[in-house]
Design a protein around this motif. Structure first.
Motif, PDB file in Angstrom:
ATOM      1  N   LEU A  65       0.135  19.655  16.939  1.00 42.74           N
ATOM      2  CA  LEU A  65       1.525  20.052  16.743  1.00 42.74           C
ATOM      3  C   LEU A  65       1.783  21.439  17.324  1.00 42.74           C
ATOM      4  CD1 LEU A  65       4.265  19.374  15.597  1.00 42.74           C
ATOM      5  CD2 LEU A  65       3.521  20.221  13.363  1.00 42.74           C
ATOM      6  N   GLY A  66       0.856  22.370  17.100  1.00 44.47           N
ATOM      7  CA  GLY A  66       1.026  23.713  17.648  1.00 44.47           C
ATOM      8  C   GLY A  66       1.074  23.704  19.166  1.00 44.47           C
ATOM      9  N   THR A  67       0.223  22.873  19.799  1.00 45.02           N
ATOM     10  CA  THR A  67       0.215  22.780  21.258  1.00 45.02           C
ATOM     11  C   THR A  67       1.547  22.259  21.786  1.00 45.02           C
ATOM     12  OG1 THR A  67      -2.171  22.370  21.247  1.00 45.02           O
ATOM     13  CG2 THR A  67      -0.958  21.736  23.221  1.00 45.02           C
ATOM     14  N   VAL A  68       2.069  21.206  21.137  1.00 37.51           N
ATOM     15  CA  VAL A  68       3.341  20.622  21.574  1.00 37.51           C
ATOM     16  C   VAL A  68       4.481  21.610  21.387  1.00 37.51           C
ATOM     17  CG1 VAL A  68       5.033  18.815  21.085  1.00 37.51           C
ATOM     18  CG2 VAL A  68       2.594  18.252  21.177  1.00 37.51           C
ATOM     19  N   LEU A  69       4.504  22.301  20.239  1.00 36.59           N
ATOM     20  CA  LEU A  69       5.590  23.246  19.970  1.00 36.59           C
ATOM     21  C   LEU A  69       5.569  24.413  20.958  1.00 36.59           C
ATOM     22  CD1 LEU A  69       5.462  23.341  16.062  1.00 36.59           C
ATOM     23  CD2 LEU A  69       7.251  22.319  17.481  1.00 36.59           C
ATOM     24  N   LEU A  70       4.378  24.945  21.223  1.00 36.58           N
ATOM     25  CA  LEU A  70       4.284  26.077  22.147  1.00 36.58           C
ATOM     26  C   LEU A  70       4.656  25.649  23.564  1.00 36.58           C
ATOM     27  CD1 LEU A  70       3.547  29.044  22.544  1.00 36.58           C
ATOM     28  CD2 LEU A  70       1.170  28.348  22.877  1.00 36.58           C
ATOM     29  N   GLY A  71       4.140  24.506  24.005  1.00 37.29           N
ATOM     30  CA  GLY A  71       4.482  24.017  25.338  1.00 37.29           C
ATOM     31  C   GLY A  71       5.964  23.701  25.472  1.00 37.29           C
ATOM     32  N   GLY A  72       6.557  23.139  24.416  1.00 32.66           N
ATOM     33  CA  GLY A  72       7.983  22.838  24.444  1.00 32.66           C
ATOM     34  C   GLY A  72       8.838  24.085  24.515  1.00 32.66           C
ATOM     35  N   ALA A  73       8.476  25.108  23.736  1.00 32.32           N
ATOM     36  CA  ALA A  73       9.236  26.362  23.758  1.00 32.32           C
ATOM     37  C   ALA A  73       9.165  27.014  25.132  1.00 32.32           C
ATOM     38  CB  ALA A  73       8.700  27.313  22.682  1.00 32.32           C
ATOM     39  N   ALA A  74       7.963  27.033  25.726  1.00 26.46           N
ATOM     40  CA  ALA A  74       7.812  27.622  27.058  1.00 26.46           C
ATOM     41  C   ALA A  74       8.635  26.856  28.092  1.00 26.46           C
ATOM     42  CB  ALA A  74       6.333  27.637  27.459  1.00 26.46           C
ATOM     43  N   THR A  75       8.627  25.537  27.995  1.00 28.18           N
ATOM     44  CA  THR A  75       9.387  24.718  28.942  1.00 28.18           C
ATOM     45  C   THR A  75      10.882  25.001  28.846  1.00 28.18           C
ATOM     46  OG1 THR A  75       7.727  22.967  28.818  1.00 28.18           O
ATOM     47  CG2 THR A  75       9.896  22.360  29.665  1.00 28.18           C
ATOM     48  N   LEU A  76      11.401  25.084  27.629  1.00 31.48           N
ATOM     49  CA  LEU A  76      12.832  25.345  27.453  1.00 31.48           C
ATOM     50  C   LEU A  76      13.219  26.725  27.980  1.00 31.48           C
ATOM     51  CD1 LEU A  76      13.498  23.795  23.914  1.00 31.48           C
ATOM     52  CD2 LEU A  76      14.197  22.900  26.141  1.00 31.48           C
ATOM     53  N   LEU A  77      12.355  27.713  27.752  1.00 31.49           N
ATOM     54  CA  LEU A  77      12.666  29.054  28.252  1.00 31.49           C
ATOM     55  C   LEU A  77      12.629  29.094  29.779  1.00 31.49           C
ATOM     56  CD1 LEU A  77      10.746  31.292  25.679  1.00 31.49           C
ATOM     57  CD2 LEU A  77      13.223  31.063  25.929  1.00 31.49           C
ATOM     58  N   ILE A  78      11.700  28.359  30.370  1.00 33.24           N
ATOM     59  CA  ILE A  78      11.637  28.323  31.831  1.00 33.24           C
ATOM     60  C   ILE A  78      12.846  27.576  32.393  1.00 33.24           C
ATOM     61  CG2 ILE A  78      10.320  27.432  33.793  1.00 33.24           C
ATOM     62  CD1 ILE A  78       7.777  27.974  32.182  1.00 33.24           C
ATOM     63  N   LEU A  79      13.264  26.513  31.716  1.00 29.01           N
ATOM     64  CA  LEU A  79      14.481  25.811  32.137  1.00 29.01           C
ATOM     65  C   LEU A  79      15.688  26.743  32.073  1.00 29.01           C
ATOM     66  CD1 LEU A  79      13.994  22.344  30.406  1.00 29.01           C
ATOM     67  CD2 LEU A  79      14.108  22.768  32.865  1.00 29.01           C
ATOM     68  N   PHE A  80      15.749  27.538  31.033  1.00 25.90           N
ATOM     69  CA  PHE A  80      16.856  28.487  30.882  1.00 25.90           C
ATOM     70  C   PHE A  80      16.894  29.470  32.048  1.00 25.90           C
ATOM     71  CE2 PHE A  80      18.002  32.805  29.465  1.00 25.90           C
ATOM     72  CZ  PHE A  80      19.350  32.606  29.177  1.00 25.90           C
ATOM     73  N   THR A  81      15.731  30.024  32.388  1.00 27.04           N
ATOM     74  CA  THR A  81      15.696  31.033  33.454  1.00 27.04           C
ATOM     75  C   THR A  81      15.872  30.424  34.837  1.00 27.04           C
ATOM     76  OG1 THR A  81      13.276  30.893  33.518  1.00 27.04           O
ATOM     77  CG2 THR A  81      14.230  32.605  32.125  1.00 27.04           C
ATOM     78  N   SER A  82      15.371  29.216  35.051  1.00 31.33           N
ATOM     79  CA  SER A  82      15.414  28.635  36.392  1.00 31.33           C
ATOM     80  C   SER A  82      16.742  27.952  36.707  1.00 31.33           C
ATOM     81  CB  SER A  82      14.266  27.629  36.576  1.00 31.33           C
ATOM     82  OG  SER A  82      14.404  26.545  35.681  1.00 31.33           O
ATOM     83  N   LEU A  83      17.431  27.440  35.695  1.00 34.59           N
ATOM     84  CA  LEU A  83      18.688  26.728  35.931  1.00 34.59           C
ATOM     85  C   LEU A  83      19.920  27.605  35.723  1.00 34.59           C
ATOM     86  CD1 LEU A  83      17.908  23.294  34.218  1.00 34.59           C
ATOM     87  CD2 LEU A  83      17.571  23.969  36.606  1.00 34.59           C
ATOM     88  N   GLY A  84      19.734  28.731  35.045  1.00 38.05           N
ATOM     89  CA  GLY A  84      20.866  29.613  34.780  1.00 38.05           C
ATOM     90  C   GLY A  84      21.412  30.249  36.044  1.00 38.05           C
TER      91      GLY A  84
END
Length: 679
Positions: free
Chosen positions: A210-229
């Motif tokens: 669960l910790g691996t999925v949560l950390l990977g998901g948070a990183a992915t969303l932040l990268i999506l925010f920075t790359s698509l903004g």
């Protein structure tokens, strides 16, 4: 139990060495495949974008691989420990090959990015399990040497990746950057089935899924925010707000889960350690700058300066050369003088200077000046990367050594993912306006435009349009590097907060892979074993046995001490049989056996004494035990500062390691004076 090929008594020495070489070759092949795929696409990106379009998402071709590889690393390591490393090494190869083949046949940027993520999942498994398998097939003394070889392959592939990618694009197609790994990986899969040991030690470990999925998901969303903004979505749009809120929610959930996990993927209490916190922040920025530059410099070289893909790979060598020069040099200087803080302070300053110099480049910048700028940038990065891991390993207690090391690598790798994404977002955001301004409203022909820039199509443009287009690209890439300067300056300020702690002896055991941020997933015990293996690999064993004899209080020559422990494992009826078993000259074994007999450690070497030939006497068995204890005590001294006596599992492993190191005999023959020829 693990299968240690180097100790298998049923194999002769030549067969053992041949088998180990085959196994190591198989594992190195896996490492090469995964590490090459990090950078092989960098020189192919301009052509890929020109073919598939989607310039706004160019960075995700690299980011998807890095992010998937980084996020999956902890799972691969622990699953291999639980269920057997060989099967997960093979599973990683299959996953990697599927991702590679599908990436090669992709017909859109979206599908290519998705399949690159699949490839990255397999790549993470290849890197982690190939390193772990070394311990199953190599004797303890040699593990440090082979681990260093894996690190060197990882580093060299960072240089070769852009070269190979450029060559394939120029002479075949960008799709061959992915196809080329399929036959090589298939060969690795066959070699794994034939040569890797089937048995492996299964270690009971709790997996923080669960910790691996949560950390990977948070990183992915932040990268999506920075790359698509600012490109795909406005910064204040609903999707961008959703990305941020989702990332924050996942991070809160991650913190909650990690406080209760038996083996958290990233223990939160590590952030209370000032060295770990500061080094992780600096490492994030260094990874940010390094991977961002490796991804976008080929775009500058091919589109702005008009060099072909292969030449653009060669033109990156000054940057990688500067990086190698300082990474190797700082390691040697730290070992000699025992100080490390000065290097990240100077390195981040030079890195910031290098980024500023890169921002000055345009279509008129000469080749030699471009090379100088890239060398300065690489020189600065190299002075920082390896030092950060040394600082972290030196500042944490033994029980946190493994998680702190992998955590430091994680932040550097995740920084690379963010760097590529942010560089891509800035570039795409700037390019539209710069092209409109440079072209003055003129339309571009098919194959060249805001959605892509095929270098071959650029060559066919009329001179005025070509010049305007190149100028717009140069301005956009200059802005990318300029924006990175204050980020590097922030890392420079952070280095002044990095405490300088007196160095332990184990900090001399540097893993070359740490220079390039090679992912690791070793427990604290495995990390200590790796460090000790490096430290003892350079021992001159005649001197070592002399020191052991003195520590154990034995008045024996080194060769007699060496033979004493051989007889623990190889009791023999006579000298001739022992010499034949060891592959040594009888004339050289006999004097040592006679010395042991004279001291009452063994029965008569002639084979007629009481007790039966060369069997150890009680006095000999007690002396052999003292040798083991002396070896264990020497290893413990190398771990001063970690209080080995306070950790029963470490004490037990040190005793086992002492016995394993003493039991190694093939390479000792010549050094001990038994044979003029190597075993």
């Amino acid at each position: 139990m693990s299968v240690t090929v180097a100790h298998a008594p049923e194999r002769d020495a030549h067969a053992q060495r041949r088998h180990v070489r085959l196994v190591i070759g198989t594992l190195l092949l896996g490492m090469l495949l995964a590490s090459l795929s990090q950078t092989i696409v960098s020189t192919a990106l301009p052509t890929i974008v020109g073919d598939l379009g989607g310039l706004d998402h160019l960075s995700w071709v690299v980011t998807a691989y890095l992010l998937a590889m980084t996020a999956s690393t902890p799972l691969w390591g622990k699953l291999g420990d639980l269920y057997g490393r060989k099967r997960f090494f093979e599973a990683a190869i299959v996953l990697f090959l599927v991702g590679s083949a599908l990436s090669g046949v992709s017909q859109s940027m979206g599908t290519l990015i998705a399949f690159r993520a699949v490839q990255g999942l397999g790549g993470g498994g290849l890197i982690v399990t190939s390193q772990a398998l070394v311990g199953d097939v190599v004797a303890p003394r040699d593990r440090g040497k082979y681990q260093g070889l894996f690190g060197a392959v990882f580093g060299v592939s960072s240089v070769l990746g852009p070269l190979l990618g450029g060559f394939l694009v120029e002479h075949l197609s960008w799709r061959w950057c992915f196809y080329v790994t399929v036959p090589v990986g298939a060969g690795g899969l066959l070699a794994s089935a034939l040569f890797l040991p089937k048995a492996a030690e299964h270690v009971e470990r709790s997996i923080d899924y669960l910790g691996t999925v949560l950390l990977g998901g948070a990183a992915t969303l932040l990268i999506l925010f920075t790359s698509l903004g600012g490109t795909t979505y406005a910064w204040n749009s609903a999707p961008e707000i959703a990305f941020v809120l989702g990332a924050l929610a996942l991070l809160v959930a991650f913190a909650f889960v990690e406080r209760r996990a038996a083996e958290p993927v990233l223990p939160l209490h590590l952030f209370a350690n000032r060295v770990f916190l500061t080094a992780s922040a600096i490492g994030f920025v260094v990874g940010f700058a390094m991977f961002g530059a490796i991804t976008f410099l080929p775009l500058f070289l091919q589109v702005v300066q008009g060099v072909d893909p292969t030449a653009s790979g060669f033109r990156l060598i000054p940057m990688m050369g500067g990086l190698l020069l300082t990474s190797i040099g700082t390691g040697q200087l730290i070992s000699r003088f025992g100080r490390y803080k000065v290097y990240p302070v100077a390195g981040t300053a030079i890195m910031a200077l290098g980024l500023w110099l890169l921002s000055l480049m345009d279509e008129t910048t000469s080749t030699w000046l471009t090379s100088v700028y890239m060398f300065v940038f690489g020189f600065g990065i190299g002075a920082v990367m390896q030092v950060l891991v040394i600082a972290v390993q030196n500042a944490v207690p033994f029980e946190e050594l493994g998680t702190a090391t992998s955590g430091a690598m994680f932040f550097r790798s995740i920084g690379g993912s963010f760097g590529v994404a942010v560089f891509g977002a800035i570039f795409a955001n700037q390019l539209t306006g710069n092209l409109m301004s440079a072209l003055g409203g003129r339309a571009l022909p098919p194959g060249v435009g805001e959605g892509g820039a095929d270098p071959a199509a650029l060559e066919r443009l009329p001179a005025p349009i070509h010049a305007a287009f190149v100028h717009g690209y140069a301005e956009s890439l200059g802005t990318v590097f300029l924006v990175a300067v204050p980020i590097a300056a922030a890392a420079f300020l952070l280095t002044w907060l990095l405490p300088e702690v007196p160095l332990r002896a184990t900090t001399r055991a540097v893993d070359p892979g740490e220079t390039f941020g090679m992912p690791t997933e070793r427990t604290s015990l495995q990390e200590v074993e790796r460090a000790l293996a490096v430290l003892v690999s350079g021992e001159e064993r005649r001197e070592m046995y002399g020191r052991l004899a003195a520590r154990a209080g034995l008045s024996l020559e080194p060769r007699a001490c060496w033979l004493l422990y051989r007889l623990v494992r190889h009791p023999c009826p006579d000298v001739e049989t022992l010499a034949e078993r060891l592959g040594a000259d009888v004339a050289r074994v006999a004097p040592a056996a006679e010395a042991l007999a004279a001291g009452g450690y063994v029965a008569s070497p002639g084979g007629n004494g009481a007790g039966g030939g060369l069997a150890l006497t009680p006095r000999g068995a007690e002396a052999a035990a003292r040798l083991v204890e002396a070896r264990r005590a020497g290893l413990s001294e190398l771990l001063a500062g970690w209080s080995p006596e306070e950790h029963p599992e470490l004490q037990a492993r040190l005793r086992e390691l002492a016995q394993e190191l003493l039991a190694e005999d093939d390479e000792m023959l010549r050094e001990a004076g038994f044979s003029e020829q190597p075993a």
